[in-house]
Write an enzyme that holds these catalytic residues in place. Structure first.
Site, mmCIF file in Angstrom:
data_model
loop_
_atom_site.group_PDB
_atom_site.id
_atom_site.type_symbol
_atom_site.label_atom_id
_atom_site.label_comp_id
_atom_site.label_asym_id
_atom_site.label_seq_id
_atom_site.Cartn_x
_atom_site.Cartn_y
_atom_site.Cartn_z
ATOM 1 N N ASN A 254 0.869 -1.174 0.000
ATOM 2 C CA ASN A 254 0.000 0.000 0.000
ATOM 3 C C ASN A 254 0.908 1.226 0.000
ATOM 4 O OD1 ASN A 254 -1.776 2.057 0.528
ATOM 5 N ND2 ASN A 254 -2.552 1.208 2.453
ATOM 6 N N ARG B 58 -2.675 -1.818 -3.424
ATOM 7 C CA ARG B 58 -3.760 -0.840 -3.389
ATOM 8 C C ARG B 58 -3.474 0.204 -4.475
ATOM 9 N NH1 ARG B 58 -5.119 2.955 1.777
ATOM 10 N NH2 ARG B 58 -7.067 3.797 0.996
ATOM 11 N N MET C 299 -5.523 13.535 15.926
ATOM 12 C CA MET C 299 -6.675 13.677 16.823
ATOM 13 C C MET C 299 -6.271 13.531 18.294
ATOM 14 S SD MET C 299 -9.807 14.339 17.187
ATOM 15 C CE MET C 299 -10.779 14.231 15.704
HETATM 16 P P1 ADP Z 1 -4.430 6.569 8.136
HETATM 17 O O1 ADP Z 1 -4.369 5.084 7.917
HETATM 18 O O2 ADP Z 1 -5.427 7.287 7.280
HETATM 19 O O3 ADP Z 1 -3.084 7.221 8.149
HETATM 20 P P2 ADP Z 1 -5.378 5.871 10.818
HETATM 21 O O4 ADP Z 1 -6.568 5.034 10.510
HETATM 22 O O5 ADP Z 1 -4.162 5.211 11.343
HETATM 23 O O6 ADP Z 1 -5.005 6.833 9.605
HETATM 24 O O7 ADP Z 1 -5.892 6.970 11.859
HETATM 25 C C1 ADP Z 1 -5.049 7.977 12.301
HETATM 26 C C2 ADP Z 1 -5.841 8.883 13.235
HETATM 27 O O8 ADP Z 1 -6.356 8.099 14.315
HETATM 28 C C3 ADP Z 1 -5.019 10.009 13.853
HETATM 29 O O9 ADP Z 1 -5.745 11.225 13.847
HETATM 30 C C4 ADP Z 1 -4.844 9.535 15.282
HETATM 31 O O10 ADP Z 1 -4.718 10.599 16.163
HETATM 32 C C5 ADP Z 1 -6.155 8.819 15.514
HETATM 33 N N1 ADP Z 1 -6.062 7.928 16.679
HETATM 34 C C6 ADP Z 1 -5.344 6.800 16.824
HETATM 35 N N2 ADP Z 1 -5.465 6.311 18.072
HETATM 36 C C7 ADP Z 1 -6.280 7.169 18.742
HETATM 37 C C8 ADP Z 1 -6.798 7.242 20.081
HETATM 38 N N3 ADP Z 1 -6.485 6.326 20.986
HETATM 39 N N4 ADP Z 1 -7.609 8.276 20.393
HETATM 40 C C9 ADP Z 1 -7.906 9.229 19.482
HETATM 41 N N5 ADP Z 1 -7.467 9.220 18.214
HETATM 42 C C10 ADP Z 1 -6.662 8.212 17.853
#
Ligand code: ADP
Length: 420
Positions: free
Chosen positions: A30, A114, A305
Site C-alpha cells: 500500500n 492498493r 486527533m
Molecule cells: P491513516 O491510515 O489514514 O493514516 P489511521 O486510521 O491510522 O489513519 O488513523 C489515524 C488517526 O487516528 C489520527 O488522527 C490519530 O490521532 C487517531 N487515533 C489513533 N489512536 C487514537 C486514540 N487512541 N484516540 C484518538 N485518536 C486516535
C-alpha cells in the site's frame, strides 16, 4: 489503514521470529506519497495469517523501515535503516530480500497492491499486465498525487520478478455500484465524459466492513448502513444490502469530511479567490489542500486527533467540533441517499479509538434514531448503541490489507498453474 490496537512496544530478536519456510506467502503493498506500507500473509489451510507487517517511511528524505511480527511485537535489526535516499525500486528490492530471508526464497506467490484509481471500467480487482499498467498510467492526470506512487512498486516488482503475479485492488472499485445520478457533478457533459465525476475512495475499507458486517448485525448487513472511516484520511459511505450507494469523497480524496490535513467540502469559488485575489499558483494550492488544511489547519496545532483531544486550546477544540459537525452533516445526507438508516459503523484510527468523538456524533445524530449506550462506548465495546436503539451503532476495526490479500489469493486461484 487502521491505527487501532497499538501493540506493546517490545523489541525482540528478528531471528527468533522467522516464519515457517515451507509456507507460501502473499505480499500486500500500500504505497502512499512518502511511505510504503506492507503486509505478508501466510497462505494456510483455512485462511490467511498475517506473518508480518510494517512500513517504509521517509521515502525521498531518509527512508526508515519498521516491521512487527505476527504477535505485534516490533522487529529489530532491519536492513538499510541507516542509508539515505533509496529509489522506490531499491527499497522494494531490499523489502523482497528481507521477506525472502524470513519466509524462504521463492515463497512469495503474488503481490497485491492498493491502487487509488481504477477508472470506471474496473469494478473489481484485476491481474496486472503491461496493458493494464498502461491504462493505469493514463489515469495519472486524474489523481496526480496518488496514482504514480501506487504504480512505482508494481513497476519495480515487475522488473525484479516478471513472473510473479501482481494484482491491482482499486480504492474506487467498490463504489461503482453508486447510481449514475449520484456520480454526476453539475458540469458540462464534455467534462463528465472526460472523467470529471464522483469516484469515491476507501473502497477496500468499506468492502471489508461490508464483508464482516453479517457477523455483527444481520439486519444492518441486509439493510441501510452508514460507515464512517475516520483516519487521517476520512470519508463515509452509505451501504444498502452491502453495496455502496453514496460516499462523501468525490473526484479526488480531498472532498467530504474534514480530515487530518485536507479540508473536505469547500466552495470551488474559494479556489478561484485563491488564484485571482491571492495570486496563488496551482502547485501551492495543491500543497495547501493536501497538507495544510483539515484538523491541522483549523487547530494550528496538529493533524493528530490524539493531540487535539489532549489539548485545552480553543482552536484545538474548534477543530474537533468541526470534525464532528461535518460527520453529522454527512450522516444526514447519506441517510437521505439511502432513504433510511438501520446502522452506523465507526472504523479506522479515530473511529476505533476516540470514544469522545463517537459519543458526540451519536448524541448530535439522535434525531436519526440513534440511542447511545454511553457506558458501552466508554468501555470500547463493539456495540455502542442501546438494545432498543432503532439504529444500531458498532465499532468495527477495518483491515484493508487483508481485503487486498483475499482478493489477490482469489485471483491466483483462477490462474492456470503454468502462470504461477
Ligand atoms: P491513516 O491510515 O489514514 O493514516 P489511521 O486510521 O491510522 O489513519 O488513523 C489515524 C488517526 O487516528 C489520527 O488522527 C490519530 O490521532 C487517531 N487515533 C489513533 N489512536 C487514537 C486514540 N487512541 N484516540 C484518538 N485518536 C486516535
Amino acid at each position: 489503514m487502521s491505527g487501532s490496537g497499538a501493540p506493546p512496544r517490545q523489541d525482540r530478536s528478528e531471528l527468533a521470529h522467522k516464519a515457517d519456510p515451507s509456507q507460501d506467502v502473499v505480499l500486500v503493498v500500500n504505497a502512499g506519497s512518502s511511505s510504503i506500507k506492507f503486509a505478508v500473509y501466510g497462505v494456510g489451510g483455512d485462511g490467511l495469517d498475517r506473518l508480518t507487517h510494517g512500513e517504509i517511511d521517509g521515502i525521498g528524505t531518509l527512508p526508515r523501515f519498521h516491521a512487527r511480527d505476527a504477535s505485534g511485537a516490533e522487529i529489530t535489526g532491519l536492513p538499510w535503516a541507516k542509508d539515505s535516499n533509496f529509489s522506490v525500486h531499491k527499497l522494494i528490492e531490499a523489502l523482497i530480500e528481507w521477506i525472502e530471508q524470513r519466509c524462504g526464497r521463492g515463497r512469495i506467490m503474488a503481490a497485491g497492491h492498493r491502487v487509488v484509481l481504477g477508472g470506471l471500467e474496473h469494478t473489481a480487482p484485476v491481474l496486472i499486465n503491461a496493458g493494464l499498467l498502461e491504462r493505469l498510467r493514463e489515469l495519472i492526470p486524474l489523481a496526480p498525487m496518488h496514482q504514480p506512487r501506487n504504480l512505482e512498486p508494481i513497476e519495480a516488482l515487475a522488473k525484479l520478478n516478471p513472473k510473479m503475479p501482481q494484482v491491482a485492488c482499486f480504492d474506487t472499485a467498490f463504489h461503482r455500484t453508486i447510481p449514475e445520478i449520484a456520480q454526476l457533478y453539475g458540469l458540462p457533459r464534455k467534462l463528465t465524459e472526460a472523467g470529471a465525476r464522483r469516484y469515491g475512495f476507501h473502497g477496500l475499507s468499506y468492502e471489508y466492513i461490508a464483508s464482516v458486517l453479517p457477523r455483527f448485525d444481520e439486519r444492518a448487513a441486509g439493510g441501510r448502513t452508514a460507515v464512517a472511516h475516520l483516519g487521517n484520511g476520512a470519508s463515509m459511505c452509505a451501504l444498502v444490502g452491502g453495496r455502496s450507494v453514496a460516499t462523501t469523497m468525490g473526484f479526488s480524496p480531498l472532498s467530504g469530511l474534514l480530515m487530518g490535513t485536507r479540508p473536505g467540502e469547500i466552495d470551488p469559488g474559494l479556489l478561484l479567490w485563491l488564484m485571482q485575489a491571492k495570486g496563488m499558483a496551482v502547485e501551492a494550492i495543491e500543497a495547501m489542500l493536501y497538507h495544510e488544511c483539515g484538523l491541522k489547519g483549523v487547530s494550528g496545532i496538529s493533524s493528530d486527533m490524539r493531540d487535539l483531544l489532549a489539548s485545552d486550546d480553543a482552536h484545538a477544540r474548534q477543530a474537533v467540533d468541526l470534525f464532528i459537525y461535518r460527520i453529522c452533516w454527512e450522516l444526514g445526507s447519506l441517510a437521505a441517499a439511502a432513504e433510511g438508516l438501520d446502522a452506523l459503523i465507526f472504523t479506522a484510527g479515530i473511529g476505533e479509538n476516540a470514544s469522545s468523538v463517537r459519543e458526540a456524533v451519536c448524541r448530535q445524530s439522535a434525531w436519526l434514531g440513534i440511542e447511545l449506550d454511553a457506558a458501552a462506548n466508554a468501555r470500547g465495546e463493539q456495540r455502542i448503541s442501546t438494545i432498543a436503539s432503532p439504529v444500531s451503532v458498532w465499532v468495527i476495526p477495518t483491515d484493508e490489507e487483508r481485503m487486498i490479500a483475499i482478493h489477490t489469493l482469489a485471483i491466483l486461484k483462477e490462474l492456470p498453474k503454468t502462470i504461477l
